[in-house]
Design a protein around this motif. Structure first.
Motif, PDB file in Angstrom:
ATOM      1  N   TYR A  64      -9.800   9.818  -6.302  1.00  0.00           N
ATOM      2  CA  TYR A  64      -8.691  10.751  -6.477  1.00  0.00           C
ATOM      3  C   TYR A  64      -9.120  12.042  -7.168  1.00  0.00           C
ATOM      4  O   TYR A  64      -8.686  13.119  -6.789  1.00  0.00           O
ATOM      5  CB  TYR A  64      -7.554  10.089  -7.255  1.00  0.00           C
ATOM      6  CG  TYR A  64      -6.947   8.934  -6.503  1.00  0.00           C
ATOM      7  CD1 TYR A  64      -6.217   9.132  -5.345  1.00  0.00           C
ATOM      8  CD2 TYR A  64      -7.133   7.626  -6.944  1.00  0.00           C
ATOM      9  CE1 TYR A  64      -5.684   8.068  -4.635  1.00  0.00           C
ATOM     10  CE2 TYR A  64      -6.592   6.555  -6.245  1.00  0.00           C
ATOM     11  CZ  TYR A  64      -5.870   6.785  -5.096  1.00  0.00           C
ATOM     12  OH  TYR A  64      -5.350   5.732  -4.402  1.00  0.00           O
TER      13      TYR A  64
ATOM     14  N   ASN B 161      -6.093   8.455   8.760  1.00  0.00           N
ATOM     15  CA  ASN B 161      -6.818   9.680   9.119  1.00  0.00           C
ATOM     16  C   ASN B 161      -8.332   9.550   9.002  1.00  0.00           C
ATOM     17  O   ASN B 161      -9.057  10.071   9.842  1.00  0.00           O
ATOM     18  CB  ASN B 161      -6.324  10.847   8.264  1.00  0.00           C
ATOM     19  CG  ASN B 161      -4.907  11.228   8.616  1.00  0.00           C
ATOM     20  OD1 ASN B 161      -4.498  11.138   9.767  1.00  0.00           O
ATOM     21  ND2 ASN B 161      -4.133  11.623   7.625  1.00  0.00           N
TER      22      ASN B 161
ATOM     23  N   LYS C 232       0.855  -1.188   0.000  1.00  0.00           N
ATOM     24  CA  LYS C 232       0.000   0.000   0.000  1.00  0.00           C
ATOM     25  C   LYS C 232       0.893   1.240   0.000  1.00  0.00           C
ATOM     26  O   LYS C 232       1.904   1.294   0.702  1.00  0.00           O
ATOM     27  CB  LYS C 232      -0.895  -0.024   1.240  1.00  0.00           C
ATOM     28  CG  LYS C 232      -1.921   1.097   1.273  1.00  0.00           C
ATOM     29  CD  LYS C 232      -2.753   1.054   2.543  1.00  0.00           C
ATOM     30  CE  LYS C 232      -3.672  -0.118   2.617  1.00  0.00           C
ATOM     31  NZ  LYS C 232      -4.793  -0.139   1.734  1.00  0.00           N
ATOM     32  N   SER C 233       0.514   2.227  -0.798  1.00  0.00           N
ATOM     33  CA  SER C 233       1.319   3.447  -0.874  1.00  0.00           C
ATOM     34  C   SER C 233       1.246   4.229   0.445  1.00  0.00           C
ATOM     35  O   SER C 233       0.299   4.089   1.226  1.00  0.00           O
ATOM     36  CB  SER C 233       0.824   4.343  -2.013  1.00  0.00           C
ATOM     37  OG  SER C 233      -0.431   4.913  -1.668  1.00  0.00           O
ATOM     38  N   ARG C 234       2.258   5.049   0.652  1.00  0.00           N
ATOM     39  CA  ARG C 234       2.292   5.864   1.870  1.00  0.00           C
ATOM     40  C   ARG C 234       1.085   6.796   1.929  1.00  0.00           C
ATOM     41  O   ARG C 234       0.460   6.943   2.980  1.00  0.00           O
ATOM     42  CB  ARG C 234       3.595   6.659   1.918  1.00  0.00           C
ATOM     43  CG  ARG C 234       3.698   7.491   3.168  1.00  0.00           C
ATOM     44  CD  ARG C 234       4.978   8.306   3.197  1.00  0.00           C
ATOM     45  NE  ARG C 234       5.014   9.081   4.405  1.00  0.00           N
ATOM     46  CZ  ARG C 234       6.022   9.133   5.233  1.00  0.00           C
ATOM     47  NH1 ARG C 234       7.121   8.464   4.966  1.00  0.00           N
ATOM     48  NH2 ARG C 234       5.976   9.861   6.308  1.00  0.00           N
ATOM     49  N   SER C 235       0.745   7.425   0.799  1.00  0.00           N
ATOM     50  CA  SER C 235      -0.382   8.368   0.807  1.00  0.00           C
ATOM     51  C   SER C 235      -1.697   7.649   1.120  1.00  0.00           C
ATOM     52  O   SER C 235      -2.527   8.152   1.875  1.00  0.00           O
ATOM     53  CB  SER C 235      -0.480   9.118  -0.522  1.00  0.00           C
ATOM     54  OG  SER C 235      -0.717   8.227  -1.587  1.00  0.00           O
ATOM     55  N   ARG C 236      -1.887   6.453   0.564  1.00  0.00           N
ATOM     56  CA  ARG C 236      -3.116   5.685   0.836  1.00  0.00           C
ATOM     57  C   ARG C 236      -3.134   5.220   2.294  1.00  0.00           C
ATOM     58  O   ARG C 236      -4.180   5.230   2.951  1.00  0.00           O
ATOM     59  CB  ARG C 236      -3.216   4.490  -0.121  1.00  0.00           C
ATOM     60  CG  ARG C 236      -4.405   3.610   0.135  1.00  0.00           C
ATOM     61  CD  ARG C 236      -5.725   4.327  -0.194  1.00  0.00           C
ATOM     62  NE  ARG C 236      -6.820   3.454   0.180  1.00  0.00           N
ATOM     63  CZ  ARG C 236      -7.658   3.684   1.187  1.00  0.00           C
ATOM     64  NH1 ARG C 236      -7.575   4.783   1.900  1.00  0.00           N
ATOM     65  NH2 ARG C 236      -8.610   2.825   1.475  1.00  0.00           N
ATOM     66  N   THR C 237      -1.979   4.848   2.830  1.00  0.00           N
ATOM     67  CA  THR C 237      -1.893   4.430   4.226  1.00  0.00           C
ATOM     68  C   THR C 237      -2.244   5.596   5.146  1.00  0.00           C
ATOM     69  O   THR C 237      -3.037   5.454   6.081  1.00  0.00           O
ATOM     70  CB  THR C 237      -0.480   3.906   4.549  1.00  0.00           C
ATOM     71  OG1 THR C 237      -0.200   2.786   3.689  1.00  0.00           O
ATOM     72  CG2 THR C 237      -0.358   3.471   5.990  1.00  0.00           C
ATOM     73  N   GLU C 238      -1.684   6.772   4.872  1.00  0.00           N
ATOM     74  CA  GLU C 238      -1.981   7.952   5.694  1.00  0.00           C
ATOM     75  C   GLU C 238      -3.457   8.327   5.604  1.00  0.00           C
ATOM     76  O   GLU C 238      -4.075   8.694   6.610  1.00  0.00           O
ATOM     77  CB  GLU C 238      -1.102   9.125   5.263  1.00  0.00           C
ATOM     78  CG  GLU C 238       0.354   8.934   5.644  1.00  0.00           C
ATOM     79  CD  GLU C 238       1.280   9.994   5.060  1.00  0.00           C
ATOM     80  OE1 GLU C 238       0.849  10.778   4.193  1.00  0.00           O
ATOM     81  OE2 GLU C 238       2.450  10.018   5.479  1.00  0.00           O
ATOM     82  N   GLU C 239      -4.022   8.223   4.413  1.00  0.00           N
ATOM     83  CA  GLU C 239      -5.444   8.522   4.231  1.00  0.00           C
ATOM     84  C   GLU C 239      -6.298   7.582   5.087  1.00  0.00           C
ATOM     85  O   GLU C 239      -7.230   8.006   5.771  1.00  0.00           O
ATOM     86  CB  GLU C 239      -5.817   8.365   2.758  1.00  0.00           C
ATOM     87  CG  GLU C 239      -7.297   8.510   2.482  1.00  0.00           C
ATOM     88  CD  GLU C 239      -7.604   8.167   1.053  1.00  0.00           C
ATOM     89  OE1 GLU C 239      -8.578   7.418   0.836  1.00  0.00           O
ATOM     90  OE2 GLU C 239      -6.884   8.615   0.147  1.00  0.00           O
TER      91      GLU C 239
ATOM     92  N   SER D 121     -13.053  10.101   0.322  1.00  0.00           N
ATOM     93  CA  SER D 121     -12.510   8.948   1.040  1.00  0.00           C
ATOM     94  C   SER D 121     -13.324   7.708   0.667  1.00  0.00           C
ATOM     95  O   SER D 121     -14.419   7.810   0.104  1.00  0.00           O
ATOM     96  CB  SER D 121     -12.596   9.168   2.552  1.00  0.00           C
ATOM     97  OG  SER D 121     -13.948   9.108   2.987  1.00  0.00           O
TER      98      SER D 121
END
Length: 122
Positions: free
Chosen positions: A107, A12, A2-9, A112
């Motif tokens: 995107y 949150n 999983k990408s970092r941006s998707r993980t952070e999303e 979300s």
């Protein structure tokens, strides 16, 4: 992975800032020719003594807003947690076909996953 941006999303929006709930940064998929074979695959995974299944999400009983069905579960091997998804070949083909639509909503519009589910369920 999983990408970092998707993980952070996900941290949150789904887990209000608590990263300890993330269990699917690493994910593997097993694809079966039929739902019957998929269930046999689940039994095989459940029989592996080195794996401890932490949870099972039955998307045959509770498909997502796009109608996706499959079995997703987290496993633990010596403290290393990851996700395994079991797919039917036909359903996976439909999921991949619909992926560009999901990407546009997610995107392009900045929604979300929860917002997409809520909107499509209405």
């Amino acid at each position: 992975l999983k990408s970092r941006s998707r993980t952070e999303e996900k941290i949150n929006f789904k887990y209000p800032g608590d990263a300890s709930y993330i269990r699917d940064i690493l994910r593997g998929s097993l694809v079966y020719s039929s739902p019957t074979n998929l269930l046999s695959g689940l039994q095989e995974v459940k029989g592996k003594t080195e794996l401890r299944i932490l949870n099972l999400e039955n998307k045959f009983l509770h498909p997502d807003a796009f109608g996706y069905r499959g079995l997703d579960f987290n496993v633990d091997i010596d403290g290393f947690i990851f996700e395994i998804q079991l797919h039917s070949k036909r359903i996976l083909a439909i999921k991949e076909y619909l992926r560009p639509t999901w990407d546009i909503i997610h995107y392009g519009m900045g929604w979300s996953n929860d917002e997409i589910e809520t909107y499509l369920a209405a």
